[in-house]
Design a protein around this motif. Structure first.
Motif, short mmCIF file in Angstrom:
data_model
loop_
_atom_site.label_atom_id
_atom_site.label_comp_id
_atom_site.label_asym_id
_atom_site.label_seq_id
_atom_site.Cartn_x
_atom_site.Cartn_y
_atom_site.Cartn_z
N ASP A 158 42.37 87.66 -15.04
CA ASP A 158 43.87 87.79 -15.61
C ASP A 158 43.80 87.12 -17.29
O ASP A 158 44.99 86.87 -17.89
CB ASP A 158 44.81 86.88 -14.93
N LYS A 159 42.62 86.99 -17.74
CA LYS A 159 42.67 86.55 -19.18
C LYS A 159 42.06 87.90 -20.10
O LYS A 159 41.27 88.45 -19.83
CB LYS A 159 41.52 85.35 -19.32
N VAL A 160 42.84 88.06 -21.06
CA VAL A 160 42.66 89.15 -21.85
C VAL A 160 41.52 88.74 -22.99
O VAL A 160 41.60 87.56 -23.58
CB VAL A 160 44.08 89.51 -22.64
N TYR A 362 43.09 96.48 -18.53
CA TYR A 362 44.32 96.31 -19.58
C TYR A 362 45.18 97.86 -19.35
O TYR A 362 44.91 98.69 -19.88
CB TYR A 362 44.13 95.91 -21.01
N PRO A 363 46.32 97.48 -18.70
CA PRO A 363 47.43 98.68 -18.67
C PRO A 363 47.95 99.28 -20.16
O PRO A 363 49.22 98.93 -20.31
CB PRO A 363 48.37 98.08 -17.73
N THR A 364 47.27 99.56 -20.94
CA THR A 364 47.71 99.87 -22.23
C THR A 364 48.95 100.80 -22.46
O THR A 364 49.78 100.53 -23.38
CB THR A 364 46.53 100.58 -23.10
N SER A 365 48.99 101.91 -21.59
CA SER A 365 50.10 102.71 -21.63
C SER A 365 51.51 102.19 -20.98
O SER A 365 52.39 102.70 -21.37
CB SER A 365 49.82 104.19 -20.99
N SER A 366 51.31 101.05 -20.46
CA SER A 366 52.43 100.38 -19.67
C SER A 366 53.04 99.16 -20.26
O SER A 366 54.10 98.98 -20.30
CB SER A 366 52.02 100.22 -18.31
N VAL A 367 52.18 98.34 -20.88
CA VAL A 367 52.76 96.90 -21.68
C VAL A 367 53.71 97.44 -22.58
O VAL A 367 53.53 98.22 -23.36
CB VAL A 367 51.64 96.06 -21.96
N LYS A 368 54.72 96.44 -22.97
CA LYS A 368 55.60 96.76 -24.01
C LYS A 368 55.69 95.34 -24.95
O LYS A 368 55.47 94.24 -24.53
CB LYS A 368 56.96 96.84 -23.53
N PHE A 369 55.76 95.93 -26.23
CA PHE A 369 56.09 94.87 -27.24
C PHE A 369 57.39 95.13 -27.89
O PHE A 369 57.82 96.20 -28.01
CB PHE A 369 55.03 95.16 -28.34
N ASP A 370 57.89 93.74 -28.25
CA ASP A 370 59.14 94.00 -29.08
C ASP A 370 59.01 94.57 -30.46
O ASP A 370 57.81 94.71 -30.59
CB ASP A 370 59.95 92.82 -28.97
N LYS A 371 60.06 94.80 -31.11
CA LYS A 371 59.88 95.35 -32.42
C LYS A 371 59.00 94.77 -33.30
O LYS A 371 58.18 95.36 -33.99
CB LYS A 371 61.40 95.63 -32.99
#
Length: 434
Positions: A158-160, A362-371
């Motif tokens: 669980d550590k990136v 790492y679920p690159t296409s699913s995680v989200k970042f704010d603006k």
């Protein structure tokens, strides 16, 4: 500017998460959750059966601005594979390699043994398409304990962490440099595009001994692929590492959105709802009934084979968007479909790699970042990832020495903010996994 009533994404791309939040917050894209509740039972059903599809479609502000593409199939979990010329191995009296050391010896034999029999030293022992997630060399890095990807990000316990600053990465790059120094890697691997990569594989005389691709046949042609090449299972590295990259099943946001210019959003949502009807989704992805598909007497959908001499994707893409707002769930694949030879082959390929798939990714296409974080991450990707890739290419080709450069390289990445980049990835990952 004048806006259409809606945007419909295809395999050429959809609405990014950043665009969805930006235009959604401005009211340019409508929030769809109430329309889904009132007018879209098929979409509501998909979200109920597959909560991750709803999670991927939900922006950080809690609204759903876009509808997803869902294809819940095992083969999609593996996004790159290795293929080796078995005919060349047989001609040279060699076995299929099982370790990175054995691969090195095989590639040397490919270079010097004239396995294509044309009495020319034109064989390309190993080729790939640099920085491409399907056709790049990343899978080979995992044999050195480095599950590298195009984004150079991975997860353990669980550590990136960032792969490109690890000792394992260094050893993987040194192995690639060894191959290159001995003339075993196609020098154009770092400069050719996909069409050029495939054109060389389709020459009259076979040139490729070992290469990367998703399915294999597009790089060397259907007939040659079927006659000469076999998939290569993950290789065991010098320290016993034997693993393969994995990604989430295909659940991607951004494939349909409704704009504020739409005078009849209710009607549009009823139309979009039909895209997620099971039979319609199948036709969007695999082609129309009577052309690419056939319905059997017991109500199952049979996927037809491509005509002789045509790849299956060419057959499908002529008639279907293939990637679009739609949903095919695992239950449909298991109970409602009769798969064709192409899909059987894809599943067989998956089974070769399945025992070695990493447990975490790492679920690159699913995680989200704010603006703000998205903007920061975009800067990091432009600067840090470019620096990593440029430096790796120099190390592999011998333009500079990884042993001499390593400490300065790490110091430069620290100055560029790689720790902050990793933390942004970690925070987004933690939020996604809740």
């Amino acid at each position: 500017c004048d806006l259409p009533d809606a945007f419909f994404g295809t395999s050429s791309g959809g609405i990014s998460d950043e665009e969805a939040v930006s235009y959604g917050s401005q009211g340019v894209f409508l929030a769809l959750e109430q329309y889904i509740e009132d007018y879209a039972p098929n979409i509501k059903s998909v979200f109920g059966k597959l909560p991750s599809a709803k999670r991927v479609s939900t922006a950080l502000d809690g609204h759903i601005y876009t509808l997803p593409f869902v294809q819940e199939i095992n083969a999609n979990k593996v996004f790159t594979r290795m293929f080796i010329n078995k005919s060349w191995l047989d001609k040279l009296g060699l076995k299929v390699p099982t370790t990175t050391d054995e691969l090195y010896e095989v590639l040397k034999a490919f270079k010097t043994g004239d396995p294509n029999g044309n009495k020319k030293a034109d064989e390309i022992p190993f080729s790939f398409f640099y920085k491409n997630h399907n056709m790049g060399h990343y899978g080979l890095m995992a044999s050195f304990g480095c599950p590298d990807t195009r984004d150079h990000v991975a997860v353990k316990n669980d550590k990136v962490y960032m792969t490109a600053i690890t000792p394992e990465y260094k050893e993987a790059v040194k192995y690639m440099n060894k191959l290159y120094s001995d003339g075993l890697i196609d020098p154009e691997s770092f400069t050719h595009d996909a069409s050029q990569y495939k054109a060389k594989g389709n020459q009259t005389d076979a040139l490729y001994g070992f290469y990367f691709d998703w399915g294999g046949s597009s790089v060397v042609g259907v007939e040659r692929f079927n006659n000469d090449y076999v998939p290569l299972a993950p290789l065991k590295g010098p320290k016993g590492d034997q693993a393969w990259l994995v990604r989430e099943p295909s659940i991607w946001s951004g494939y349909f959105t409704v704009t504020s210019s739409n005078k009849y959003p209710e009607a549009t949502m009823r139309w979009a709802n039909e895209l997620y009807e099971e039979k319609t989704s199948l036709q969007l992805v695999y082609g129309p009934l009577g052309v690419n598909l056939e319905e059997t007497a017991d109500g199952k959908i049979k996927i037809l084979d491509a005509p002789e001499g045509m790849t299956y994707n060419d057959f499908r893409y002529k008639k279907a968007p293939a990637i679009a707002a739609s949903a095919i769930l695992a239950d449909t694949f298991t109970n409602k479909m009769i798969v064709n030879d192409n899909m059987k082959k894809e599943d067989a390929l998956y089974q070769i790699y399945a025992p070695y798939l990493l447990k975490e990714f790492y679920p690159t296409s699913s995680v989200k970042f704010d603006k703000d974080k998205s903007s920061r991450m975009a800067t990091f990707k432009t600067d840090i990832i470019t620096h990593i890739d440029t430096t790796q290419a120099k190390w592999i080709t011998g333009d500079s020495s990884i042993d001499n450069d390593w400490e300065a390289y790490l110091n430069e990445l620290n100055k560029m903010g790689i720790d902050e980049m990793r933390q942004l990835y970690q925070d987004a990952y933690d939020a996604f996994m809740k």
